[in-house]
Design an enzyme around this catalytic site. Structure first.
Site, PDB file in Angstrom:
ATOM      1  N   ASP A  60      -5.560  -4.484   2.335  1.00  0.00           N
ATOM      2  CA  ASP A  60      -5.122  -3.214   1.766  1.00  0.00           C
ATOM      3  C   ASP A  60      -3.867  -2.766   2.511  1.00  0.00           C
ATOM      4  OD1 ASP A  60      -4.851  -0.412   1.090  1.00  0.00           O
ATOM      5  OD2 ASP A  60      -6.919  -0.461   0.402  1.00  0.00           O
ATOM      6  N   TYR A 151       3.645   9.501 -10.288  1.00  0.00           N
ATOM      7  CA  TYR A 151       3.831   8.047 -10.262  1.00  0.00           C
ATOM      8  C   TYR A 151       5.302   7.710 -10.087  1.00  0.00           C
ATOM      9  CZ  TYR A 151       4.646   3.379 -12.142  1.00  0.00           C
ATOM     10  OH  TYR A 151       5.086   2.096 -12.327  1.00  0.00           O
TER      11      TYR A 151
END
Length: 337
Positions: A60, A151
């Site tokens: 991650d 975003y």
């Protein structure tokens, strides 16, 4: 053989990228946390090309230690192709902090580990969402960047971080701002497995094949048929732009931004009608919950990518639809894991 690391390798675009780079004789290291990506396509590609050519790891970007471990195990990485990101506009409107944590903080960790590992070449997958509502079309790279959703803002923030890192440290980069992605690999081996997908062409094909109902989720906007106009670029063409950008990076110092699209805009209803014509299947259009953060029209000016990268799209929208038909006939429900 050049070794590259691909983040987000288990995602739709990332897994298609792994396939393309392996087909073009790269040694590929894949990385994904598999929260939204899939291991199955990577296993398929590893079986096809062998472990010597392709290995993948669970890591991650928000966990710097797991990221460091991959770079320590895989020495001699020449470049990173950074696809890993959360990318749902509507979700970003509902949970903006999630997007800034993943897309910005995770990206900073990646740059830090690249720097400490001596990896100085980066191709970053950005988005046309950095532009926001277009002041003119087709949109070129000089257009104002005024994102209308978190975003797009998260991607623009990371673009700026990359540029500062390049100015002050040893970083060579290309940013690719791409438009709406569609299609699958030409042979239908690798494709989109989002559940549910928010991508129009994919959902229209699924509707035509009777896999799912087709929901119209766009808001009413100021266009001729009241549906948004977008530029739909084939996923393999998109990844070829990454390959060409990388090839140029490895030859010369470069810090630049390019639009990747087709240069043509289609409205949502035009795409739906085209899919019905190509498949010969009519399907009901059900009105769904309208997505937030959308704007009326945007499509790309791609002259800069043509001139400098030597890239141009090779697939038509019809080609993309036909590749999706192959993909969904093999995997109507996407990957299993």
């Amino acid at each position: 053989m050049t070794k590259i690391l691909i983040t987000g390798a288990g995602g739709y675009i990332g897994s298609c990228a792994v396939y393309l780079f392996l087909q073009n004789d790269f040694e590929v290291v894949g990385l994904d946390n598999f929260s939204r990506g899939y291991k199955q396509p990577l296993e398929v590609l590893q079986n096809k090309f062998g472990q010597k050519r392709f290995r993948f790891y669970t890591a991650d970007l928000r966990d710097k230690d797991s990221l460091k471990a991959v770079f320590e195990q895989e020495s001699d990485i020449s470049a990173v192709i950074h696809y890993s990101a959360l990318c749902l506009v509507d979700e970003s409107m509902k949970d903006p902090l999630l997007y800034f944590q993943n897309n910005v903080s995770g990206g900073i960790n990646l740059l830090e580990v690249m720097q400490s590992s001596g990896v100085s070449n980066l191709v970053f997958s950005s988005t046309c969402a950095v532009y926001g509502e277009s002041e003119y079309v087709p949109v070129d790279e000089k257009h104002k960047t005024l994102p209308t959703n978190p975003y797009g803002e998260s991607k623009l923030m990371f673009e700026k971080i990359i540029d500062w890192q390049s100015k002050l440290k040893d970083l060579n980069y290309v940013v690719l701002r791409y438009f709406n992605v569609c299609g699958a690999s030409d042979d239908g081996l690798i494709g989109d497995s989002k559940k549910p997908s928010v991508l129009l062409v994919q959902n229209a094909v699924r509707g035509a094949l009777g896999i799912d109902k087709f929901y119209l989720t766009c808001p009413e906007v100021d266009t001729e048929d009241k549906t948004p106009i977008r530029d739909y670029v084939n996923v393999m063409d998109l990844n070829m732009a990454h390959l060409k950008a990388l090839s140029l990076l490895l030859k010369q110092k470069l810090c630049d931004v390019f639009n990747i699209g087709t240069g043509t805009g289609y409205s949502v209803l035009q795409v739906v009608n085209m899919v019905q014509d190509i498949t010969g299947k009519k399907f009901d259009i059900v009105k769904g919950e309208k997505r937030q953060g959308e704007y009326a029209r945007i499509y790309a000016n791609i002259e800069k990518a043509k001139k400098i990268l030597g890239w141009r799209p090779q697939h038509t929208l019809k080609d993309s639809v036909e590749s999706l038909i192959k993909w969904y006939q093999k995997h109507p429900n996407g990957w299993d894991y």
